[in-house]
Design a protein around this motif. Structure first.
Motif, PDB file in Angstrom:
ATOM      1  N   ARG A  81       0.809  -1.212   0.000  1.00  0.00           N
ATOM      2  CA  ARG A  81       0.000   0.000   0.000  1.00  0.00           C
ATOM      3  C   ARG A  81       0.844   1.263   0.000  1.00  0.00           C
ATOM      4  O   ARG A  81       0.353   2.348   0.294  1.00  0.00           O
ATOM      5  CB  ARG A  81      -0.905   0.017   1.237  1.00  0.00           C
ATOM      6  CG  ARG A  81      -1.959  -1.056   1.217  1.00  0.00           C
ATOM      7  CD  ARG A  81      -2.769  -0.981   2.470  1.00  0.00           C
ATOM      8  NE  ARG A  81      -3.939  -1.829   2.388  1.00  0.00           N
ATOM      9  CZ  ARG A  81      -4.789  -2.005   3.382  1.00  0.00           C
ATOM     10  NH1 ARG A  81      -4.606  -1.387   4.522  1.00  0.00           N
ATOM     11  NH2 ARG A  81      -5.819  -2.792   3.233  1.00  0.00           N
ATOM     12  N   SER A  82       2.098   1.166  -0.361  1.00  0.00           N
ATOM     13  CA  SER A  82       3.001   2.314  -0.275  1.00  0.00           C
ATOM     14  C   SER A  82       2.671   3.419  -1.265  1.00  0.00           C
ATOM     15  O   SER A  82       3.110   4.550  -1.099  1.00  0.00           O
ATOM     16  CB  SER A  82       4.449   1.866  -0.460  1.00  0.00           C
ATOM     17  OG  SER A  82       4.613   1.297  -1.751  1.00  0.00           O
ATOM     18  N   SER A  83       1.884   3.111  -2.290  1.00  0.00           N
ATOM     19  CA  SER A  83       1.543   4.148  -3.269  1.00  0.00           C
ATOM     20  C   SER A  83       0.219   4.850  -2.948  1.00  0.00           C
ATOM     21  O   SER A  83      -0.237   5.695  -3.716  1.00  0.00           O
ATOM     22  CB  SER A  83       1.477   3.545  -4.673  1.00  0.00           C
ATOM     23  OG  SER A  83       0.472   2.556  -4.731  1.00  0.00           O
ATOM     24  N   ALA A 135      -4.029  10.919   2.353  1.00  0.00           N
ATOM     25  CA  ALA A 135      -5.404  11.091   2.852  1.00  0.00           C
ATOM     26  C   ALA A 135      -6.116   9.742   2.939  1.00  0.00           C
ATOM     27  O   ALA A 135      -6.896   9.502   3.865  1.00  0.00           O
ATOM     28  CB  ALA A 135      -6.183  12.046   1.955  1.00  0.00           C
ATOM     29  N   HIS A 136      -5.837   8.852   1.989  1.00  0.00           N
ATOM     30  CA  HIS A 136      -6.454   7.528   2.018  1.00  0.00           C
ATOM     31  C   HIS A 136      -5.893   6.692   3.166  1.00  0.00           C
ATOM     32  O   HIS A 136      -6.630   5.938   3.807  1.00  0.00           O
ATOM     33  CB  HIS A 136      -6.255   6.812   0.685  1.00  0.00           C
ATOM     34  CG  HIS A 136      -7.007   7.441  -0.441  1.00  0.00           C
ATOM     35  ND1 HIS A 136      -6.616   7.341  -1.746  1.00  0.00           N
ATOM     36  CD2 HIS A 136      -8.125   8.219  -0.451  1.00  0.00           C
ATOM     37  CE1 HIS A 136      -7.457   8.005  -2.515  1.00  0.00           C
ATOM     38  NE2 HIS A 136      -8.380   8.558  -1.743  1.00  0.00           N
ATOM     39  N   VAL A 137      -4.599   6.831   3.419  1.00  0.00           N
ATOM     40  CA  VAL A 137      -3.997   6.129   4.557  1.00  0.00           C
ATOM     41  C   VAL A 137      -4.631   6.626   5.850  1.00  0.00           C
ATOM     42  O   VAL A 137      -5.007   5.832   6.718  1.00  0.00           O
ATOM     43  CB  VAL A 137      -2.460   6.318   4.588  1.00  0.00           C
ATOM     44  CG1 VAL A 137      -1.862   5.717   5.848  1.00  0.00           C
ATOM     45  CG2 VAL A 137      -1.821   5.707   3.353  1.00  0.00           C
ATOM     46  N   ASP A 138      -4.794   7.939   5.989  1.00  0.00           N
ATOM     47  CA  ASP A 138      -5.440   8.509   7.178  1.00  0.00           C
ATOM     48  C   ASP A 138      -6.848   7.954   7.348  1.00  0.00           C
ATOM     49  O   ASP A 138      -7.263   7.596   8.455  1.00  0.00           O
ATOM     50  CB  ASP A 138      -5.504  10.038   7.087  1.00  0.00           C
ATOM     51  CG  ASP A 138      -4.154  10.698   7.264  1.00  0.00           C
ATOM     52  OD1 ASP A 138      -3.217  10.021   7.746  1.00  0.00           O
ATOM     53  OD2 ASP A 138      -4.042  11.894   6.925  1.00  0.00           O
ATOM     54  N   ALA A 139      -7.599   7.879   6.238  1.00  0.00           N
ATOM     55  CA  ALA A 139      -8.974   7.374   6.302  1.00  0.00           C
ATOM     56  C   ALA A 139      -8.988   5.909   6.726  1.00  0.00           C
ATOM     57  O   ALA A 139      -9.811   5.501   7.553  1.00  0.00           O
ATOM     58  CB  ALA A 139      -9.668   7.551   4.961  1.00  0.00           C
TER      59      ALA A 139
END
Length: 90
Positions: A56-58, A62-66
């Motif tokens: 998931r490094s790409s 904001a998506h990681v935060d969500a």
């Protein structure tokens, strides 16, 4: 006022003296109730490490935060729903 002994419980002192200092007592109880531990922040970092993997490094930040937010609140939401189910069956 006399000093509070070092090993005494400050919440007990505020309970005895809250009539004399009502606003300060409310504030003190609020802040003295905060646990002196880093467990919540360690849990958040652990969750972030498990969410942001090599695969998931790409992802956009904001998506990681969500994802971290949803994952952290999933347990809380499940607990609330289960408590509601128990309340309805009684």
């Amino acid at each position: 006022m006399t000093r509070i002994p070092t090993m005494s419980n400050p919440l007990e002192w505020w309970a005895r003296n809250e009539k004399q200092f009502p606003r300060l007592a409310k504030l003190a109880k609020s802040y003295l109730a905060i646990p002196a531990t880093s467990t919540p922040s360690e849990r958040a970092f652990s969750l972030a490490g498990n969410t942001f993997t090599r695969q998931r490094s790409s992802l956009h930040p904001a998506h990681v935060d969500a994802l971290i937010f949803f994952n952290a609140n999933q347990e809380r939401r499940t607990r609330i729903i289960n408590e509601e189910d128990i309340g309805e069956s009684e």
